[in-house]
Design a protein around this motif. Structure first.
Motif, mmCIF file in Angstrom:
data_model
loop_
_atom_site.group_PDB
_atom_site.id
_atom_site.type_symbol
_atom_site.label_atom_id
_atom_site.label_comp_id
_atom_site.label_asym_id
_atom_site.label_seq_id
_atom_site.Cartn_x
_atom_site.Cartn_y
_atom_site.Cartn_z
ATOM 1 N N ALA A 153 0.808 -1.218 0.000
ATOM 2 C CA ALA A 153 0.000 0.000 0.000
ATOM 3 C C ALA A 153 0.838 1.263 0.000
ATOM 4 N N VAL A 154 2.139 1.176 0.203
ATOM 5 C CA VAL A 154 3.005 2.346 0.332
ATOM 6 C C VAL A 154 3.696 2.596 -1.001
ATOM 7 N N ASP A 155 3.577 3.831 -1.489
ATOM 8 C CA ASP A 155 4.246 4.220 -2.725
ATOM 9 C C ASP A 155 5.535 4.996 -2.453
ATOM 10 N N TYR A 156 5.547 5.767 -1.371
ATOM 11 C CA TYR A 156 6.728 6.588 -1.035
ATOM 12 C C TYR A 156 6.831 6.656 0.474
ATOM 13 N N ALA A 157 8.058 6.687 0.979
ATOM 14 C CA ALA A 157 8.281 6.751 2.421
ATOM 15 C C ALA A 157 9.484 7.626 2.700
ATOM 16 N N LYS A 158 9.370 8.406 3.790
ATOM 17 C CA LYS A 158 10.465 9.250 4.260
ATOM 18 C C LYS A 158 10.580 9.074 5.761
ATOM 19 N N VAL A 159 11.789 8.736 6.244
ATOM 20 C CA VAL A 159 12.017 8.453 7.656
ATOM 21 C C VAL A 159 13.015 9.468 8.199
ATOM 22 N N ASN A 160 12.690 10.049 9.354
ATOM 23 C CA ASN A 160 13.575 10.961 10.071
ATOM 24 C C ASN A 160 13.798 10.401 11.476
ATOM 25 N N ILE A 161 15.050 10.224 11.841
ATOM 26 C CA ILE A 161 15.410 9.639 13.129
ATOM 27 C C ILE A 161 16.222 10.661 13.920
ATOM 28 N N VAL A 162 15.900 10.775 15.189
ATOM 29 C CA VAL A 162 16.632 11.656 16.100
ATOM 30 C C VAL A 162 17.190 10.793 17.225
ATOM 31 N N ILE A 163 18.520 10.706 17.293
ATOM 32 C CA ILE A 163 19.204 9.954 18.349
ATOM 33 C C ILE A 163 19.945 10.967 19.207
ATOM 34 N N PRO A 164 19.496 11.227 20.423
ATOM 35 C CA PRO A 164 20.155 12.244 21.259
ATOM 36 C C PRO A 164 21.532 11.781 21.718
ATOM 37 N N GLU A 165 22.297 12.730 22.182
ATOM 38 C CA GLU A 165 23.640 12.420 22.674
ATOM 39 C C GLU A 165 23.555 11.651 23.991
ATOM 40 N N GLN A 166 24.548 10.843 24.207
ATOM 41 C CA GLN A 166 24.608 10.054 25.426
ATOM 42 C C GLN A 166 24.939 10.958 26.621
ATOM 43 N N ARG A 167 24.185 10.780 27.722
ATOM 44 C CA ARG A 167 24.391 11.538 28.947
ATOM 45 C C ARG A 167 25.047 10.659 30.008
ATOM 46 N N LEU A 168 25.656 11.328 30.953
ATOM 47 C CA LEU A 168 26.333 10.583 32.006
ATOM 48 C C LEU A 168 25.336 9.939 32.950
ATOM 49 N N PHE A 169 24.288 10.664 33.296
ATOM 50 C CA PHE A 169 23.281 10.154 34.212
ATOM 51 C C PHE A 169 22.063 9.691 33.412
ATOM 52 N N LEU A 170 21.494 8.594 33.861
ATOM 53 C CA LEU A 170 20.385 7.990 33.134
ATOM 54 C C LEU A 170 19.155 8.879 33.125
ATOM 55 N N GLU A 171 18.905 9.603 34.241
ATOM 56 C CA GLU A 171 17.711 10.456 34.280
ATOM 57 C C GLU A 171 17.817 11.653 33.341
ATOM 58 N N GLU A 172 19.031 11.987 32.907
ATOM 59 C CA GLU A 172 19.211 13.084 31.970
ATOM 60 C C GLU A 172 19.168 12.630 30.510
ATOM 61 N N GLN A 173 19.151 11.336 30.287
ATOM 62 C CA GLN A 173 19.181 10.814 28.920
ATOM 63 C C GLN A 173 17.821 11.013 28.258
#
Length: 521
Positions: A147-167
């Motif tokens: 069913a798909v004729d055209y597809a465009k994908v945008n991915i955002v991978i943030p930078e790694q943080r030292l503390f997990l709660e800041e990731q």
């Protein structure tokens, strides 16, 4: 050469004997035949073109055309089909050569971006290059869905943080364009979401958004598990899964009762309406019972027994009188001449408590309440209605203890619309019959009139014809001896026939004579 001259003279004589429209017809037919032969030879010599690729992106088209020009491969473009055409015998060979060069790329750059090593890239540039390659591979994969004729994908991978709660979590967005006349459902959206989430590290399905080119957020289809989406075109309708299940149950019960009663009263004589309320609550009940054993204490799990004896002089251990009463288990067996004997027995029993656990799970979907109404096109007595009720109640599974209701009534249906429609159809049918009869009468009259005219003309021709015998043309000697024959037969007719007879007997002399006339002119 004598025969060639005779052929030319005969051809010239034949051409001069033709009328102008006959000459134009021969010239035109010859020109058309010649043009057809030329076009046939031209089209037979041209190569047959077949599509090499179709529905390509602009980047792929330009790259493939450049490759064809560089390798001097004959091609043509078809803007209507958005395709590149090449000769039939070169299609598969060209495709293999293009595939070896990584074409077409599908409008996206995949992992082949790493085939060309670039020196001096920073860490940020390497990360962006990897994301570009990952996006391109996902776009190619998503486009494989029917069913798909055209597809465009945008991915955002943030930078790694030292503390997990800041990731910060990874996110992605997918834009799809559907093929003409095709729809996309929750299953397709779920497959796209899971495909992207499992291809990117740290990406969960909740952080993926799928949108189509019409501006609809398709990922919302997965937010509500208890809803189904259906529709055609741009409009979409939403209905609860629970309500859809109730409607399916209602239609099934209505069909059962209607089919059964129409066998008795006839088609269209029964109206059945059923309202079903389903119980979608999921309930779980657990029961735990403690059951003693036959002795009332249960089953022995473990038993510990300790025995202690003493024989010797002096008093018992502890020495204080009243030991037997103060410390249970001690018993003075014998005390003679300063000798003392005692025994101690201690038994500990641990009992297993007998239990009985019962867990009951009520599956959703049971009928909570049912209401049904049956209307019959007739005037029935109460006894007959009671019989119908006794017949319909088991068919729908009526249970009055849970509050089910069943109403059966009879009355005459209104047939005004049906009668008007029947009268209209009958009037149209009568009009069609009248028109057919009128047309048949006109055709019959025309045939009779044409037959009468043909018979009359035939009789006139037979009456005017003096004789069916062929006319005898007198010879020249008979004309000289009897000049009145020339007047009776007609001077022009006699001369024309004499010339024809002379030409048949001596065609060479007539041809030479005509050629002399043409040369003199």
């Amino acid at each position: 050469m004598n025969w060639f001259r005779q052929a030319l003279s005969r051809g010239g004589l034949f051409w001069s004997s033709l009328r102008p429209w006959q000459r134009f017809s021969i010239v035109g037919a010859s020109a058309l035949v010649l043009l057809a032969l030329i076009l046939g030879v031209y089209w037979a010599g041209r190569p047959t073109y077949e599509p090499l690729y179709s529905a390509l992106e602009v980047e792929d088209q330009s790259a493939i055309v450049a490759w064809l020009r560089e390798n001097k491969v004959d091609y043509t473009l078809d803007p209507a089909a958005n395709a590149i055409l090449v000769p039939r015998d070169l299609v598969y060979e060209t495709r293999l050569s293009l595939a070896q060069g990584g074409l077409p790329k599908g409008g996206s750059v995949g992992y082949e971006i790493f085939d060309t090593t670039k020196m001096g890239l920073s860490e940020f540039q390497q990360k962006i290059t990897y994301i570009r390659a990952l996006e391109g591979e996902l776009e190619r994969t998503i486009r494989q869905i029917d069913a798909v004729d055209y597809a465009k994908v945008n991915i955002v991978i943030p930078e790694q943080r030292l503390f997990l709660e800041e990731q910060q979590p990874s996110t992605a967005s997918v834009l799809v364009r559907l093929r003409s006349g095709m729809q996309i459902g929750p299953d397709h959206v779920k497959s796209i979401v899971h495909l992207v989430s499992h291809a990117v590290q740290g990406l969960v399905p909740e952080n993926i958004t799928v949108v189509d080119t019409a501006g609809k957020v398709l990922s919302d289809l997965l937010d509500q598990e208890f809803f189904i989406y259906s529709g055609a075109g741009d409009g979409r309708t939403v209905s609860s899964v629970q309500r859809e299940l109730e409607r399916q149950q209602e239609r099934e019960l209505e069909s059962k009762v209607r089919v059964m009663l129409e066998r008795v009263f006839g088609p269209g004589k029964v109206v059945v309406r059923v309202k079903v309320d389903l119980d979608f609550d999921r309930r779980t009940s657990a029961t735990k019972e403690y059951i003693p054993g036959e002795t009332g204490r249960g089953v022995i799990r473990s038993q510990q027994q300790m025995e202690e004896t003493y024989t010797g002089t002096g008093g018992p251990i502890g020495g204080a009188p009243g030991t037997t009463t103060n410390i249970p288990g001690y018993a003075l067996a014998q005390q003679q001449a300063g000798e003392t004997e005692y025994a101690k027995t201690d038994t500990t029993n641990n009992y297993e408590i007998t239990t009985r656990e019962t867990q009951q799970v009520v599956t959703p979907g049971a009928i909570l309440r049912l209401s049904a109404s049956v209307l019959v096109d007739d005037e029935l007595p109460p006894e007959r209605l009671g019989e119908l009720r006794a017949l319909v109640a088991p068919a729908i599974g009526l249970n009055e203890t849970r509050g089910d209701q069943l109403v059966i009534n009879s009355m005459r249906f209104s047939t005004t619309f049906a009668d008007a429609l029947a009268d209209q159809l009958a009037a149209e049918r009568r009009m069609q019959i009248i028109i057919a009869l009128v047309i048949g009468a006109i055709l019959l009259a025309a045939a009779v009139f044409a037959g009468v005219i043909w018979m009359r003309r035939r009789r006139i021709r037979q009456a005017m014809a003096p004789s069916q015998e062929p006319k005898r043309i007198p010879s020249i000697q008979e004309l000289l001896s009897s000049p009145e024959l020339l007047e009776a037969q007609g001077e022009l007719a006699v001369l024309e026939e004499q010339l024809r007879a002379y030409a048949r007997s001596k065609p060479e002399e007539i041809a030479n004579l005509v050629q002399d006339w043409l040369s003199e002119d």
